[in-house]
Design an enzyme around this catalytic site. Sequence first.
Site, PDB file in Angstrom:
ATOM      1  N   CYS A 135     -40.910  13.431  52.685  1.00  0.00           N
ATOM      2  CA  CYS A 135     -41.961  14.161  51.836  1.00  0.00           C
ATOM      3  C   CYS A 135     -42.129  15.474  52.080  1.00  0.00           C
ATOM      4  O   CYS A 135     -41.970  15.928  53.239  1.00  0.00           O
ATOM      5  CB  CYS A 135     -43.410  13.364  52.446  1.00  0.00           C
ATOM      6  SG  CYS A 135     -44.809  14.516  51.600  1.00  0.00           S
ATOM      7  N   ASP A 186     -39.955   8.585  53.417  1.00  0.00           N
ATOM      8  CA  ASP A 186     -40.337   8.305  52.337  1.00  0.00           C
ATOM      9  C   ASP A 186     -39.182   6.853  52.107  1.00  0.00           C
ATOM     10  O   ASP A 186     -37.900   7.368  52.357  1.00  0.00           O
ATOM     11  CB  ASP A 186     -40.573   8.660  51.163  1.00  0.00           C
ATOM     12  CG  ASP A 186     -41.754   9.420  50.975  1.00  0.00           C
ATOM     13  OD1 ASP A 186     -42.773   9.122  51.576  1.00  0.00           O
ATOM     14  OD2 ASP A 186     -41.882  10.773  50.399  1.00  0.00           O
TER      15      ASP A 186
END
EC number: 1.7.1.13
Length: 154
Positions: A52, A59
Amino acid sequence: MSKTDVSGLSQLGQQVEAPSSPETAVLEKVPNGNAGTDFVVRFTAPEFTSLCPMTGQPDFAHIVIDYIPNGFLVESKSLKLFLTSFRNHGAFHEDCSVYIAKRLVDLLEPKWLRIGAYWYPRGGIPIDVFWQTGPAPEGVWLPDQGVATYRGRG
């Protein structure tokens, strides 16, 4: 069946460091020995990781890339190294997904390409990203990507 020309490859068969970023990753191609025949090539990356850009937290996604080659095929080791280069790269889901597809289109100039990026939720909202170069050519067997929609506890 002809022998594939691998003379221009720099990574296959070599010990290669993981690229530091997607921008520096080297994607390589080989001639398509079946040029003139429409067929679908599928790559699946079930454990794709990026960061992120705001929090630096990881992620995760399940990415499926389908393409109909023209004159070239992507060399799979270079693709794996390219996808690995996102592990320490901060970008939003949409940016990662579309960037991957566009790099492949720029390299290969395929007849057709699509990407389905199925991101696992953080904060309760899955973000799935779909992109393709246009309609799939007629008469090509194109299986469903087979990734179930995220259901949570529902």
